[in-house]
Design a protein around this motif. Structure first.
Motif, mmCIF file in Angstrom:
data_model
loop_
_atom_site.group_PDB
_atom_site.id
_atom_site.type_symbol
_atom_site.label_atom_id
_atom_site.label_comp_id
_atom_site.label_asym_id
_atom_site.label_seq_id
_atom_site.Cartn_x
_atom_site.Cartn_y
_atom_site.Cartn_z
ATOM 1 N N LEU A 1 0.687 -1.078 0.035
ATOM 2 C CA LEU A 1 -0.038 -0.030 -0.129
ATOM 3 C C LEU A 1 0.976 1.367 0.016
ATOM 4 O O LEU A 1 0.291 2.371 -0.255
ATOM 5 N N THR A 2 2.279 1.119 0.229
ATOM 6 C CA THR A 2 2.853 2.188 0.341
ATOM 7 C C THR A 2 3.692 2.670 -0.951
ATOM 8 O O THR A 2 4.167 3.422 -1.124
ATOM 9 N N ALA A 3 4.122 1.379 -1.504
ATOM 10 C CA ALA A 3 4.735 1.482 -2.761
ATOM 11 C C ALA A 3 4.143 2.286 -3.923
ATOM 12 O O ALA A 3 2.842 2.179 -4.033
ATOM 13 N N GLY A 4 4.914 3.091 -4.302
ATOM 14 C CA GLY A 4 4.366 4.332 -5.453
ATOM 15 C C GLY A 4 3.133 4.840 -5.167
ATOM 16 O O GLY A 4 3.208 5.418 -4.010
ATOM 17 N N ASP A 5 1.892 4.662 -5.659
ATOM 18 C CA ASP A 5 0.980 5.304 -5.498
ATOM 19 C C ASP A 5 -0.045 4.494 -4.535
ATOM 20 O O ASP A 5 -1.163 4.759 -4.643
ATOM 21 N N GLY A 6 0.403 3.360 -4.266
ATOM 22 C CA GLY A 6 -0.431 2.364 -3.729
ATOM 23 C C GLY A 6 -1.029 1.278 -4.697
ATOM 24 O O GLY A 6 -0.463 1.126 -5.487
ATOM 25 N N ASN B 1 -8.402 12.372 -20.549
ATOM 26 C CA ASN B 1 -7.182 12.808 -21.044
ATOM 27 C C ASN B 1 -5.995 12.539 -20.180
ATOM 28 O O ASN B 1 -4.896 13.017 -20.089
ATOM 29 N N ASN B 2 -6.166 11.283 -19.372
ATOM 30 C CA ASN B 2 -5.161 10.814 -18.598
ATOM 31 C C ASN B 2 -4.447 9.493 -19.217
ATOM 32 O O ASN B 2 -5.060 8.371 -18.901
ATOM 33 N N ASP B 3 -3.506 9.385 -20.029
ATOM 34 C CA ASP B 3 -2.985 8.305 -20.809
ATOM 35 C C ASP B 3 -1.853 7.714 -19.711
ATOM 36 O O ASP B 3 -1.745 6.455 -20.087
ATOM 37 N N ASN B 4 -1.500 8.410 -18.672
ATOM 38 C CA ASN B 4 -0.473 7.756 -18.007
ATOM 39 C C ASN B 4 -0.799 7.935 -16.586
ATOM 40 O O ASN B 4 -0.052 8.570 -15.745
ATOM 41 N N PRO B 5 -1.761 7.218 -15.867
ATOM 42 C CA PRO B 5 -2.193 7.567 -14.542
ATOM 43 C C PRO B 5 -1.262 7.213 -13.614
ATOM 44 O O PRO B 5 -0.656 5.907 -13.668
ATOM 45 N N GLY B 6 -0.985 7.787 -12.531
ATOM 46 C CA GLY B 6 -0.210 7.574 -11.734
ATOM 47 C C GLY B 6 1.372 8.072 -11.790
ATOM 48 O O GLY B 6 2.097 8.000 -11.074
ATOM 49 N N SER B 7 1.431 8.771 -13.147
ATOM 50 C CA SER B 7 2.787 9.344 -13.190
ATOM 51 C C SER B 7 3.021 10.434 -12.412
ATOM 52 O O SER B 7 4.423 10.964 -12.471
#
Length: 553
Positions: free
Chosen positions: A487-492, A547-553
């Motif tokens: 849950l902590t890694a990256g955006d979860g 318009n979000n092709d790269n979510p979490g970036s």
């Protein structure tokens, strides 16, 4: 030069006077052209407004030992066992079907879940059991869904107010357990809603602090005991044993019922459903009867998957298509809550309107309208509730018959499944039983139910879990430390708005989505956990989908 040889001189005053004359002449000319045909087009008050993306949450929490908060023994009078039954087919394993701590007989599951509910949002009567939105003082999800941390205060909002939630000087955190023993377990289903726009969603978490809190004499005799004064804030190190002994499971709780159902739950192979709820709104349904029926219908809608469509039909003397088939479940719940009662009981018209809506093929000519949203490949389902005998004729088929059984037969002949609820002591159980689909086609299913105001909600919810395509899929299993690492890694942990497809999907605005979080301390854990404590965060994060092709970036 003039003829007399004298130069004609223009003074500044004469020049200005001359220009003035020209101006007057032009103005006069303008007055002369006002009779021509003219036209003006204008686009006024143009605006550009930024959209919103608002995440709202709600929840219900369970604990296997609620006696610590003054509750009664949740197993009293119920078939609940810690030993695996010889035949588990009629039992539900909790909290995780892979590693059960108890088995609860299916007939007692609703009662056990109510008995172990220690807090919820919204919960206006403070009994720990979650209530529906759009009921009482609670508005829609987007109006009264919880924002944190403000809505964690039970004295200001709709969170349960009891010993679990109220601290000495400030509200307690959502999970607040101070005397956990081996064999204890609990569960928290977190529900989230996106308001106004679709979005990608992640579940997140983090370790706040884990503490050894000293070493008791029994713990000191354990070979696994760590340093007595250890405090851990880094998930990659430390020996606070509770962090590694608590087991956890995260899953998509497709029917939002706080139970991790073995075998996936919902309809077979994730088949999408088109569901028409047909409610009796005759005069005999007034008062608490319609209120409880509305709560039940909303529970069924909550149990449907995000790609299931649902519609509302209601009947009295007449019939109305209150909301056509749609995946906007919130819109259908609003229609459910808007029902008012009065008049006779035209059951036949209710069945016919549902037939028309499900098959969109002008089954009855121009007699009934339809939304046109029915899907040819979807599972076709009608859930029909009535509390009295039919006493009105639709006037559309086999007039002047008032018998809805024949029309239900036609509906079933088109491969629709019909669930019926005989509501209250005066309901025609024989008629409604004949209208329902035959359970012999699937012996594990039941299609005809009897219910009163005290249990109609659980009946609706059970039907929802049977017909919905939401499914129950694991997200992660592991120790509490391992879960928090994920849950902590990256955006979860990236959640999927449609688990039936390979690609990750957005979550649809106004949909209800639920994630279950279960924890337990295995019975073979020893004294090494004595006095240990762990504090951790849980939450959700969302980004716009458009318009979000790269979510979490």
């Amino acid at each position: 030069m003039t003829d007399d040889g004298k130069r004609y001189r223009l003074s500044r005053r004469r020049v200005l006077a001359g220009l003035g004359g020209v101006g007057l002449a032009s103005a006069a000319a303008g007055l002369g052209t006002s009779a021509y045909l003219t036209d003006t087009e204008s686009f006024e008050d143009n605006t550009i407004t930024a959209g919103t993306l608002d995440l709202k949450v709600d929840w219900e929490e369970h604990y296997s030992y609620p006696q610590i908060y003054g509750f009664e023994d949740p197993t009293a009078g119920l078939d609940v066992t810690r030993s695996e039954p010889a035949d588990t087919s009629s039992y539900t394993a909790l909290p995780d079907p892979n590693t059960p701590m108890v088995w609860v007989h299916d007939d007692d599951l609703d009662a056990y879940m109510d008995n172990t509910a220690i807090e919820a949002y919204p919960d206006q009567d403070d009994d720990g059991i979650q209530e529906s939105f759009n009921m009482g003082d609670v508005g829609s999800f987007c109006a009264d869904g919880a924002d944190t941390p403000s809505d964690l205060d039970p004295t200001e909002g709709f969170r349960t107010q009891n010993e679990d939630t109220m601290g000495a000087s400030e509200p307690n955190p959502l999970v607040n357990l101070n005397d956990v023993k081996p064999g204890d377990f609990g569960e928290l289903t977190l529900s989230f809603h996106l308001c106004d726009n679709d979005g990608y969603v992640w579940m997140q978490g983090d370790l706040v602090e884990a503490n050894e809190n000293g070493i008791t004499e029994p713990e000191g005799n354990s070979s696994d005991a760590g340093p007595s004064d250890e405090t851990v804030t880094d998930l990659q190190g430390g020996d606070v044993e509770l962090l590694d002994e608590v087991q956890t499971a995260l899953w998509y709780d497709g029917d939002c019922n706080n139970v991790f159902s073995a075998g996936g739950g919902g309809s077979t192979d994730g088949e999408e459903a088109d569901v028409v709820i047909v409610l009796d709104r005759s005069g005999s349904m007034s008062g608490s009867a319609i209120t409880q029926a509305q709560n039940g219908a909303n529970s069924l809608i909550d149990a449907l998957g995000p790609n299931d469509q649902v519609s509302l039909v209601s009947f009295a003397d007449d019939v109305s298509l209150d909301e056509g088939l749609t995946t906007d479940h919130n819109a259908v719940q609003n229609a459910v809550n808007a029902i008012s009662t009065g008049g006779g009981t035209n059951m036949e018209a209710g069945v016919e309107q549902a037939h028309e809506e499900l098959f969109a093929a002008d089954e009855f000519g121009s007699a009934y309208g339809e939304s046109g949203n029915a899907r040819s490949g979807a599972r076709k389902i009608v859930v029909f509730l009535s509390d009295g005998n039919a006493n009105e004729d639709s006037g559309v088929t086999d007039s002047p018959s008032e018998d809805p059984v024949n029309e239900a037969g036609n509906l079933k002949s088109d491969n629709a499944e019909v669930f019926t609820i005989a509501y209250g002591s005066g309901a025609p159980t024989g008629t409604l039983g004949d209208m329902a689909s035959d359970p012999a086609s699937n012996p594990e299913d039941q299609y005809a139910f009897d219910a009163d105001t005290s249990d109609v909600e659980s009946v609706f919810q059970g039907i929802g879990g049977t017909v919905g395509s939401g499914g129950e899929e694991p997200i992660f299993r592991g120790t509490l430390r391992e879960s928090l690492v994920e849950l902590t890694a990256g955006d979860g942990i990236a959640l999927d708005g449609d688990t039936s497809t390979e690609e990750r999907a957005c979550f649809t605005a106004s949909q209800t989505s639920c994630v279950g979080f279960a924890w337990w301390v295995p019975t073979d854990v020893g004294n090494e956990i004595q006095s240990d404590s762990v504090a951790f965060d849980l939450g959700f994060y969302t980004e716009q989908c458009r318009n979000n092709d790269n979510p979490g970036s």
